[in-house]
Write a protein that holds these residues in place. Sequence first.
Motif, mmCIF file in Angstrom:
data_model
loop_
_atom_site.group_PDB
_atom_site.id
_atom_site.type_symbol
_atom_site.label_atom_id
_atom_site.label_comp_id
_atom_site.label_asym_id
_atom_site.label_seq_id
_atom_site.Cartn_x
_atom_site.Cartn_y
_atom_site.Cartn_z
ATOM 1 N N HIS A 1 0.509 -1.390 -0.242
ATOM 2 C CA HIS A 1 -0.110 -0.483 -0.220
ATOM 3 C C HIS A 1 0.771 1.495 -0.298
ATOM 4 N N THR A 2 2.192 1.155 0.708
ATOM 5 C CA THR A 2 2.786 3.081 0.681
ATOM 6 C C THR A 2 3.448 3.036 -0.600
ATOM 7 N N ASN A 3 3.863 1.830 -1.044
ATOM 8 C CA ASN A 3 5.093 1.697 -2.396
ATOM 9 C C ASN A 3 3.279 2.482 -3.335
ATOM 10 N N LEU A 4 2.686 1.752 -3.115
ATOM 11 C CA LEU A 4 1.561 1.978 -4.465
ATOM 12 C C LEU A 4 1.311 3.756 -4.053
ATOM 13 N N GLU A 5 0.853 4.113 -2.480
ATOM 14 C CA GLU A 5 1.006 5.607 -2.843
ATOM 15 C C GLU A 5 2.097 6.588 -3.134
ATOM 16 N N ILE A 6 3.934 5.663 -2.959
ATOM 17 C CA ILE A 6 4.644 6.175 -3.897
ATOM 18 C C ILE A 6 4.702 6.750 -5.335
ATOM 19 N N SER A 7 4.008 6.023 -5.895
ATOM 20 C CA SER A 7 3.911 5.363 -7.356
ATOM 21 C C SER A 7 2.757 6.302 -7.920
ATOM 22 N N TYR A 8 1.220 6.303 -7.244
ATOM 23 C CA TYR A 8 0.552 7.578 -7.276
ATOM 24 C C TYR A 8 1.125 8.924 -7.554
ATOM 25 N N ASN A 9 2.001 9.107 -6.616
ATOM 26 C CA ASN A 9 2.345 10.640 -6.127
ATOM 27 C C ASN A 9 3.678 10.904 -6.948
#
Length: 212
Positions: free
Chosen positions: A145-153
């Motif tokens: 989930h954290t990696n997904l947020e980073i990728s989204y940003n």
Amino acid sequence: FVTYTASLAVPVLTLNFLNSFYQFKQKIVKYIYHTFYMLLLFWVIIELCISNNLNLYMMFGFQFFAISIIPVLIYVLYLSIKAVKLNIEYSKRIFFGMCFFVILVLYSMLCFMQLLKGEPIIIEGFFSAVIVFATVLASRYSQAHTNLEISYNELIETTKLKDEFMSSLEIFKHIVSSTNDLLIFVDPSFKIQAANKSFQNYFYNNNDDTVL
């Protein structure tokens, strides 16, 4: 029925989780232990349906199950150690959980064979392994989930830069197109790739022309 089928499910579910989590290619071993424990499961079901007891299984079948636990435990430790050596994420936590699980299973098997006085705790050992697996999966989900947020940003930033670039490009194209100077863009072979309107109106060229 639940007691014996659950005991048969313990090694299968444990091995399936480890192979799936670590993504190890162990098809032959997987087919072997799946087939073996399915045969024992059918034995339990058929004997219960025919005689409503498990006398034959207790006399003979359970011995096969008890013997099979030893290679399963060795294989579990092998997978855990291999994962630690490969530095796979969360492998150390799983390794310590598997060591605790193996100790409880060995103790339970000695109790089953009446070599030790005490109550078997193989199911408790399995649940302790499940708790370890659950914490690993929770950590993995949180990390994903954290990696997904980073990728989204990062995607938002990339989109913003792209929009800024396209805006600058449109301004540049407008300047080039509206200027009275004669402007052309050529490739390394001197083929005209683009020209502004002033150049086109003056020379009446096309993209097949060569700049001399």
